[in-house]
Design a protein around this motif. Sequence first.
Motif, short mmCIF file in Angstrom:
data_model
loop_
_atom_site.label_atom_id
_atom_site.label_comp_id
_atom_site.label_asym_id
_atom_site.label_seq_id
_atom_site.Cartn_x
_atom_site.Cartn_y
_atom_site.Cartn_z
N VAL A 271 4.96 -14.35 14.29
CA VAL A 271 5.75 -15.08 15.33
C VAL A 271 7.28 -15.33 15.45
O VAL A 271 8.35 -15.41 15.93
N ARG A 272 7.07 -15.31 14.10
CA ARG A 272 8.67 -16.54 13.52
C ARG A 272 9.36 -14.79 12.74
O ARG A 272 10.65 -14.80 12.06
N GLY A 273 9.32 -13.66 13.07
CA GLY A 273 9.86 -11.82 12.59
C GLY A 273 9.46 -11.58 11.24
O GLY A 273 10.53 -10.85 10.88
N LYS A 274 8.12 -11.78 10.30
CA LYS A 274 8.04 -11.41 9.61
C LYS A 274 7.66 -9.64 10.07
O LYS A 274 7.04 -9.80 10.79
N PRO A 275 7.90 -8.62 9.24
CA PRO A 275 7.51 -7.58 9.45
C PRO A 275 6.81 -7.40 9.78
O PRO A 275 5.49 -7.73 8.87
N ALA A 276 5.91 -6.40 11.04
CA ALA A 276 4.50 -6.02 11.09
C ALA A 276 3.71 -5.00 10.59
O ALA A 276 2.61 -4.15 9.86
N THR A 277 4.60 -3.74 10.06
CA THR A 277 4.56 -2.56 9.69
C THR A 277 6.00 -2.09 8.64
O THR A 277 6.89 -2.69 8.70
N ASP A 278 5.85 -1.38 8.13
CA ASP A 278 7.14 0.02 7.28
C ASP A 278 7.51 0.23 8.27
O ASP A 278 9.00 1.08 7.34
N SER B 262 10.49 1.94 11.53
CA SER B 262 10.97 1.37 12.19
C SER B 262 11.89 3.12 12.44
O SER B 262 12.30 3.34 11.36
N GLY B 263 12.14 2.56 12.87
CA GLY B 263 13.25 3.65 14.13
C GLY B 263 12.94 4.29 14.91
O GLY B 263 11.89 4.78 15.69
N ALA B 264 13.70 5.66 15.30
CA ALA B 264 13.10 6.66 16.28
C ALA B 264 12.64 6.97 16.43
O ALA B 264 12.29 7.92 15.03
N GLU B 265 11.38 8.06 16.72
CA GLU B 265 10.61 9.19 16.26
C GLU B 265 9.93 9.89 18.13
O GLU B 265 9.97 9.56 18.30
N GLY B 266 11.05 10.98 18.35
CA GLY B 266 11.42 11.99 19.22
C GLY B 266 12.75 11.20 19.74
O GLY B 266 13.29 10.26 19.93
N PHE B 267 11.53 10.26 20.96
CA PHE B 267 12.68 9.47 22.04
C PHE B 267 12.65 8.62 22.38
O PHE B 267 12.56 7.66 22.82
N GLU B 268 11.26 7.86 21.15
CA GLU B 268 10.44 6.33 21.49
C GLU B 268 11.38 5.72 20.44
O GLU B 268 11.82 6.74 19.04
N VAL B 269 11.26 4.58 20.60
CA VAL B 269 11.96 3.61 19.27
C VAL B 269 10.93 3.11 18.92
O VAL B 269 10.86 1.60 20.00
N PHE B 270 10.46 2.30 17.71
CA PHE B 270 10.02 1.23 17.76
C PHE B 270 10.90 0.47 16.09
O PHE B 270 11.21 0.84 15.33
N SER B 271 10.49 -0.76 16.58
CA SER B 271 9.93 -2.17 15.82
C SER B 271 9.49 -2.37 14.97
O SER B 271 8.37 -1.74 14.67
N ASP B 272 9.96 -2.58 13.70
CA ASP B 272 9.08 -3.09 13.04
C ASP B 272 8.62 -4.54 13.03
O ASP B 272 8.22 -5.52 12.19
N VAL B 273 8.85 -5.46 13.79
CA VAL B 273 8.37 -6.56 13.70
C VAL B 273 8.21 -6.63 15.50
O VAL B 273 8.09 -6.12 16.70
N VAL B 274 7.29 -7.69 15.97
CA VAL B 274 7.12 -8.04 17.25
C VAL B 274 7.89 -7.61 18.24
O VAL B 274 8.66 -8.60 17.80
N GLN B 275 7.31 -7.40 19.72
CA GLN B 275 8.64 -7.27 20.51
C GLN B 275 7.32 -7.92 21.52
O GLN B 275 6.57 -7.28 21.56
#
Length: 343
Positions: A147-154, A156-169
């Motif tokens: 909840v406080r913004g610590k990364p959930a994964t290592d 992030s970034g674009a993969e094809g047309f999709e954009v991924f975050s490393d923190v909860v959205q």
Amino acid sequence: MPSFPRPLRKLGFLTIGLFDAADPARGHESTLEIIELGERLGFDSAWVRHRHLQYGISSPVAVLAAASQRTRRIELGTAVTPLAWENPLRLAEDLATVDILSGGRLNPGVSVGPPMHYAQVKDALYPDTADAEDFGYERVRRLLDLVRGKPATDFSGAEGFEVFSDVVQPHSPGLGRRLWYGGGSLGSARWAGEHGMNFLTSSVVKAGDGDGPPDFAGIQLSHIREFRAHHPDGEAARVSQGLVVIPTDSAGPEQRAKYAAYAAERLPRTASPQGPAGLLFAPDLVGTSEEIAERLHAHAAFREVDEVAFALPFTFGHEDYVQILTDMATKLGPALGWQPAAD
């Protein structure tokens, strides 16, 4: 430390949201109407209990999402969500979503411990990992971090047309400061303070935390002081008390008789610790607002807090809750130094 009652700054209420299995929609609608009434009466917060495989609110996040669209000011909380039933990552996403929808009004309260009747439910809840699940504080820490913004994964970034975050959205920056721990022991109070949470107390404490004969108010007071002694904010750290309180100022004769019978039936459990865990229950407070205010001002733990979320009785009807909440807001709250929130 304070030796006199603080003027009550925040007045809230807690409901279990009971419903009839034959007509669950009506019960859920009643809960939403009660929350709307609470906002009109000037309450600062409305809280819902979390019940699994019972005829109460099983999905408070969904209920509060609905409530967020029917209210605009009142804070909305859970008291409490047992994390043993939850995946912290998924819960963090749901909480952040509802917080965004509510405009930053969500106050999630959580607790730890194995699920109730775990032996009977584990095959449905965790069919492959039942014996490996950790139901301790680590589960809360994971939720806090996410909840406080610590990364959930290592990744992030674009993969094809999709954009991924490393923190909860979505990420709701203020939500991390509005997480509450519901505790009834010195250990839970200390842990909540050390991790910068807010602290929910209720009408149940662990009797073994006191010296001498069981004294509910004294034990609860020790928890509040232990929490603040370990919290970065010290005496300013937020604590909310959640006793069962039933003002009778505008109640009719039948209601008063029902309320008195309810409290009398539950009174024997307050005389001594109950069950293997040695839990001590506080007596329900029933009477006029003047009588209840006098008892609260003499309550050692109440004297240390300036926020409450008074618990509504489990089994009453909608009209009873309307009467109780109205008396709380118009009679009891002012007797405790509270002023209704402005619209």
